[in-house]
Write an enzyme that holds these catalytic residues in place. Structure first.
Site, PDB file in Angstrom:
ATOM      1  N   HIS A  61      -6.084   3.553   6.505  1.00  0.00           N
ATOM      2  CA  HIS A  61      -5.363   2.523   7.242  1.00  0.00           C
ATOM      3  C   HIS A  61      -4.035   2.270   6.545  1.00  0.00           C
ATOM      4  CE1 HIS A  61      -7.362   0.295   4.062  1.00  0.00           C
ATOM      5  NE2 HIS A  61      -6.626  -0.776   4.315  1.00  0.00           N
ATOM      6  N   HIS A  63      -2.467  -0.325   5.111  1.00  0.00           N
ATOM      7  CA  HIS A  63      -2.144  -1.354   4.137  1.00  0.00           C
ATOM      8  C   HIS A  63      -1.487  -0.660   2.944  1.00  0.00           C
ATOM      9  CE1 HIS A  63      -5.023  -4.715   5.640  1.00  0.00           C
ATOM     10  NE2 HIS A  63      -3.790  -4.869   6.109  1.00  0.00           N
ATOM     11  N   ASP A  65      -1.661  -0.724  -0.299  1.00  0.00           N
ATOM     12  CA  ASP A  65      -2.404  -0.169  -1.425  1.00  0.00           C
ATOM     13  C   ASP A  65      -3.112   1.135  -1.071  1.00  0.00           C
ATOM     14  OD1 ASP A  65      -3.923  -1.948   0.204  1.00  0.00           O
ATOM     15  OD2 ASP A  65      -5.510  -2.031  -1.291  1.00  0.00           O
ATOM     16  N   HIS A  66      -3.062   1.516   0.211  1.00  0.00           N
ATOM     17  CA  HIS A  66      -3.686   2.765   0.647  1.00  0.00           C
ATOM     18  C   HIS A  66      -2.670   3.788   1.167  1.00  0.00           C
ATOM     19  CE1 HIS A  66      -7.877   1.179   0.555  1.00  0.00           C
ATOM     20  NE2 HIS A  66      -7.208   0.035   0.685  1.00  0.00           N
ATOM     21  N   HIS A 139     -11.885  -3.756  10.051  1.00  0.00           N
ATOM     22  CA  HIS A 139     -10.970  -4.354   9.094  1.00  0.00           C
ATOM     23  C   HIS A 139      -9.914  -5.135   9.881  1.00  0.00           C
ATOM     24  CE1 HIS A 139      -9.414  -4.961   5.155  1.00  0.00           C
ATOM     25  NE2 HIS A 139      -8.348  -4.212   5.289  1.00  0.00           N
ATOM     26  N   ASP A 202     -12.202  -0.404   2.823  1.00  0.00           N
ATOM     27  CA  ASP A 202     -11.792  -1.615   3.536  1.00  0.00           C
ATOM     28  C   ASP A 202     -12.496  -1.805   4.880  1.00  0.00           C
ATOM     29  OD1 ASP A 202     -10.029  -1.245   1.409  1.00  0.00           O
ATOM     30  OD2 ASP A 202      -8.441  -2.344   2.426  1.00  0.00           O
ATOM     31  N   HIS A 260     -12.153   0.207  -5.628  1.00  0.00           N
ATOM     32  CA  HIS A 260     -11.367  -0.783  -4.897  1.00  0.00           C
ATOM     33  C   HIS A 260     -11.763  -2.194  -5.339  1.00  0.00           C
ATOM     34  CE1 HIS A 260      -9.580  -2.914  -1.411  1.00  0.00           C
ATOM     35  NE2 HIS A 260      -8.781  -1.850  -1.324  1.00  0.00           N
TER      36      HIS A 260
END
Length: 304
Positions: A61, A63, A65-66, A139, A202, A260
């Protein structure tokens, strides 16, 4: 070689000891980079890894941090003039984010990057390692989990071949046709189960989490929270260590890697303690730059 290299194991906020997400799966000649967060390119240098072997990049996804490390990885792939196509799988609903990251800055685009957006309730693609599938998770924005399945094969048993007088080119013909005269392939071989891997980030608990994890040899799964914060986890679409471990138990997972981790918890042993109360198998608490081998192949099944 079949192993997972952890490049980052933090969640939303990196720490002094945990980089943003990043996981590189080496599966023979299929090398897949999952969720390259900010700093992934430098973490690869620390791990002694080059971008050259990467064949696929899988984004769960969009976000930060990914995915914020994606521009640097793609630019490095071009800088190193990687000769083979590199496919990027990502949620199609986040196309605008992919487009921004794909050309975040100016650079000479010297590699073939193949965009592969994922739409709908399921996705699959054939790789040199087997079938890669993706299922939607739950999510705060469109998110997919991934699973890699190596097909089963058969191992020839020399003693049984000899018993039936099969040798030389006849062995190849038997493997190709499934039969040589009255002798079937099943009579002189054993089923060799394929290996499997799942990557789940997530998400709250959904049926897809269990479907992705079912029977895998190695499950990489987020455990952002501990049970004491389960209400918050449910509200924001994340798992606790206990929930992740219960998924592993109920799904028959062989090896569980938790990652995570929220920066709010100072002692990672708490995740292990909580997970061990739910899952009796092997548990690994992710640490940056660690290498986690895929468990040895299950024994071949010999039919009588």
């Amino acid at each position: 070689m079949r192993e997972l290299v952890v490049l980052g194991s933090a969640s939303q906020v990196p720490t002094r000891h945990r980089n943003h997400n990043g996981y590189l799966l080496r599966w023979d000649d299929e090398v897949i980079l999952f969720d390259p967060g900010e700093g992934t390119q430098r973490q690869m240098l620390f791990a002694g890894l080059a971008v050259t072997p990467i064949k696929r990049i899988c984004i769960t996804h969009f976000h930060g941090d990914h995915s914020l490390g994606l521009p640097g990885i793609l630019q490095r792939i071009s800088l190193d003039k990687v000769q083979h196509p590199v496919t990027v799988h990502y949620p199609g609903a986040g196309q605008e984010f992919y487009d921004r990251l794909r050309h975040a800055t100016s650079y000479w685009d010297n590699a073939e990057i193949v965009a592969s957006p994922i739409e709908g309730a399921s996705f699959s693609a054939e790789t040199s390692a087997g079938r890669l599938t993706a299922l939607p998770l739950w999510h705060s924005l469109p998110t997919y989990g991934y699973r890699l399945d190596e097909p089963s094969a058969r191992r020839m048993i020399p003693e049984r071949l000899a018993e039936h007088g099969i040798s030389g080119p006849a062995v190849g013909a038997l493997q190709r046709d499934g039969r040589a005269g009255d002798v079937t392939l099943e009579q002189v071989s054993a089923e060799r189960p394929g290996q499997s891997f799942a990557f789940i980030m997530d998400t709250g608990l959904t049926d897809a989490v269990y479907a992705l994890a079912e029977g895998v040899d190695l499950l990489v799964i987020e455990s952002t929270f501990l049970t004491e914060d389960a209400e918050m986890a449910a509200m924001v679409g994340h798992l606790t260590a206990a929930q992740a471990a219960s998924v592993a138990r109920e799904s028959g997972v062989r090896k569980l890697l938790l990652t995570h981790f929220s920066q709010r918890y100072a002692d990672p042993r708490r995740f292990l303690d909580e997970a061990a109360a739910e899952f009796a198998g092997e548990i690994v608490i992710a640490e940056d730059l660690m290498r986690v081998p895929v468990p040895a192949r299950r024994p071949a099944t010999v039919e009588r």
